[in-house]
Design an enzyme around this catalytic site. Structure first.
Site, mmCIF file in Angstrom:
data_model
loop_
_atom_site.group_PDB
_atom_site.id
_atom_site.type_symbol
_atom_site.label_atom_id
_atom_site.label_comp_id
_atom_site.label_asym_id
_atom_site.label_seq_id
_atom_site.Cartn_x
_atom_site.Cartn_y
_atom_site.Cartn_z
ATOM 1 N N ARG A 80 0.829 -1.215 0.000
ATOM 2 C CA ARG A 80 0.000 0.000 0.000
ATOM 3 C C ARG A 80 0.860 1.262 0.000
ATOM 4 N NH1 ARG A 80 -4.785 -0.685 4.312
ATOM 5 N NH2 ARG A 80 -5.481 1.234 3.311
ATOM 6 N N HIS A 133 -7.600 7.677 11.547
ATOM 7 C CA HIS A 133 -7.150 6.282 11.487
ATOM 8 C C HIS A 133 -5.637 6.148 11.293
ATOM 9 C CE1 HIS A 133 -11.508 4.985 10.229
ATOM 10 N NE2 HIS A 133 -11.395 5.284 11.504
ATOM 11 N N ALA A 268 -16.530 13.414 -6.330
ATOM 12 C CA ALA A 268 -16.122 14.556 -5.497
ATOM 13 C C ALA A 268 -15.243 15.524 -6.290
ATOM 14 C CB ALA A 268 -15.371 14.051 -4.268
HETATM 15 P P1 OAD Z 1 -15.688 3.003 1.906
HETATM 16 O O1 OAD Z 1 -14.948 2.203 0.887
HETATM 17 O O2 OAD Z 1 -16.517 2.272 2.895
HETATM 18 O O3 OAD Z 1 -16.668 4.024 1.177
HETATM 19 C C1 OAD Z 1 -16.250 4.838 0.123
HETATM 20 C C2 OAD Z 1 -17.386 5.757 -0.235
HETATM 21 O O4 OAD Z 1 -16.933 6.656 -1.225
HETATM 22 C C3 OAD Z 1 -18.625 5.060 -0.809
HETATM 23 O O5 OAD Z 1 -19.782 5.577 -0.155
HETATM 24 C C4 OAD Z 1 -18.606 5.449 -2.285
HETATM 25 O O6 OAD Z 1 -19.920 5.577 -2.828
HETATM 26 C C5 OAD Z 1 -17.911 6.786 -2.232
HETATM 27 N N1 OAD Z 1 -17.189 7.157 -3.464
HETATM 28 C C6 OAD Z 1 -16.489 6.375 -4.308
HETATM 29 N N2 OAD Z 1 -15.919 7.095 -5.283
HETATM 30 C C7 OAD Z 1 -16.259 8.390 -5.051
HETATM 31 C C8 OAD Z 1 -15.970 9.628 -5.703
HETATM 32 N N3 OAD Z 1 -15.209 9.693 -6.797
HETATM 33 N N4 OAD Z 1 -16.492 10.763 -5.181
HETATM 34 C C9 OAD Z 1 -17.268 10.725 -4.065
HETATM 35 N N5 OAD Z 1 -17.560 9.595 -3.400
HETATM 36 C C10 OAD Z 1 -17.067 8.434 -3.881
HETATM 37 O O7 OAD Z 1 -14.624 3.951 2.613
HETATM 38 P P2 OAD Z 1 -14.725 4.725 4.006
HETATM 39 O O8 OAD Z 1 -16.099 5.219 4.256
HETATM 40 O O9 OAD Z 1 -13.630 5.713 4.031
HETATM 41 O O10 OAD Z 1 -11.115 1.929 8.419
HETATM 42 O O11 OAD Z 1 -14.399 3.576 5.022
HETATM 43 C C11 OAD Z 1 -14.332 3.905 6.382
HETATM 44 C C12 OAD Z 1 -13.308 3.062 7.064
HETATM 45 O O12 OAD Z 1 -13.616 1.685 6.856
HETATM 46 C C13 OAD Z 1 -11.890 3.190 6.550
HETATM 47 O O13 OAD Z 1 -11.204 4.293 7.083
HETATM 48 C C14 OAD Z 1 -11.286 1.918 6.981
HETATM 49 C C15 OAD Z 1 -12.385 1.009 6.519
HETATM 50 O O14 OAD Z 1 -12.487 -0.228 6.981
HETATM 51 C C16 OAD Z 1 -9.997 1.430 8.975
HETATM 52 O O15 OAD Z 1 -9.094 0.960 8.308
HETATM 53 C C17 OAD Z 1 -9.948 1.529 10.451
#
Ligand code: OAD
Length: 283
Positions: A80, A133, A268
């Site tokens: 990564r 995180h 975004a």
């Molecule tokens: P996710 O992978 O769960 O969600 C990503 C979000 O971004 C989804 O709702 C997509 O619809 C949206 N998305 C994708 N492409 C996009 C774009 N170009 N513009 C806008 N939105 C877009 O990621 P997180 O919510 O960040 O934790 O996940 C939260 C946490 O879960 C992470 O920090 C990690 C993970 O497990 C740890 O590692 C502790």
């Protein structure tokens, strides 16, 4: 302000109305998740591409996995880290950083609270960042607990050319003494990535700082997060419940979309530059 009286009503997507509120805001919090980096080519967690070899991140990003097989977990993080060398901040990160720089002389504050560990907000030039995180480019010694910035590539010789993501790749089985070690004299403990793993609590100081910014913000943007991971998923709904305007920027609805005043559906990198651009009222 857009017309959204009931919690269950659909949020507005009226950018002109949002811009009027943005023009007045003095303390803006921008909460980000993996989606803000998607247009940089960084895979999100819950979308396709969330696998490394045959594992999902959730399997390897745990203290149990590290205790059981530190070599495998380090291969995963080494991969990564190396991937990030070929990735760059996108228009969304840049719009956020530019907005912070521009509003500062107007005594208006922009704080990024991110769940991402990729360091792209910093590379885009944002200054006020709370990393909930942790960060891929920081290490923590399991023995003396020292936290250090580490941008070495590879992070240690034994990991050179390792971390191949293909499911057929063979586990490098690196002896623990050859994995990244603490450089503090007399320590030499095993280093781990300074990131929050599943099953671990968030750092209380970091959480307190985030809480302070969330408590005093008068506008909140929530960008590219699926809003399913605690505690971050509760931040924006809590702000909204105080009557503060929250605008969500996402490719799709999330479980909390209807709690917010605005929802801008789409990448975004397309919507944020328009949302955060200079207003006519700014000098
Ligand atoms: P996710 O992978 O769960 O969600 C990503 C979000 O971004 C989804 O709702 C997509 O619809 C949206 N998305 C994708 N492409 C996009 C774009 N170009 N513009 C806008 N939105 C877009 O990621 P997180 O919510 O960040 O934790 O996940 C939260 C946490 O879960 C992470 O920090 C990690 C993970 O497990 C740890 O590692 C502790």
């Amino acid at each position: 302000m857009a017309d959204k009286t009931a919690k269950s009503a659909r949020p507005s997507s009226d950018m002109t109305a949002f811009r009027k509120e943005f023009a007045k805001a003095k303390s803006i919090v921008i909460l980000t998740g993996a989606g803000v980096s998607a247009e940089s080519g960084v895979p999100t967690f819950r979308g396709a591409g969330g696998f490394w070899r045959k594992w999902q991140a959730q399997t390897l990003a745990t203290p149990e996995a590290f205790a059981d097989n530190p070599s495998l977990v380090w291969e995963f993080y080494h991969y990564r880290r190396e991937v990030m060398a070929s990735k760059y901040p996108n228009k969304a990160h840049e719009a956020i950083a530019e907005c912070e720089r521009r509003l500062k002389p107007q005594n208006r504050k922009v704080t990024v609270i991110t769940q991402n560990i990729d360091g792209l907000h910093k590379r885009a030039g944002s200054d006020s960042i709370i990393e909930l995180h942790g960060n891929l480019f920081k290490t923590r010694c399991v023995k003396c607990k020292d936290v250090a910035v580490n941008n070495d590539s590879p992070i240690c010789e034994a990991l050179r050319d390792k971390g191949e993501p293909d499911p057929s790749a063979v586990d490098a089985k690196i002896p623990v003494e050859n994995l990244p070690r603490c450089k503090i004299s007399g320590c030499g403990g095993l280093l781990r990535p300074h990131v929050v793993w599943f099953g671990e609590a968030l750092n209380t100081e970091v959480l307190d700082r985030a809480g302070e910014e969330l408590d005093k913000c008068d506008l909140c943007l929530v960008v590219g997060t699926s809003s399913v991971v605690y505690p971050a998923c509760m931040f924006a709904p809590n702000v909204a419940s105080r009557g503060i305007t929250v605008a969500e920027f996402n490719m799709e609805d999330t479980p909390v979309t209807n709690e917010f005043m605005y929802h801008f559906q789409g990448p975004a990198g397309e919507h944020l530059p328009a949302a955060l651009a200079k207003c006519d009222t700014e000098k």
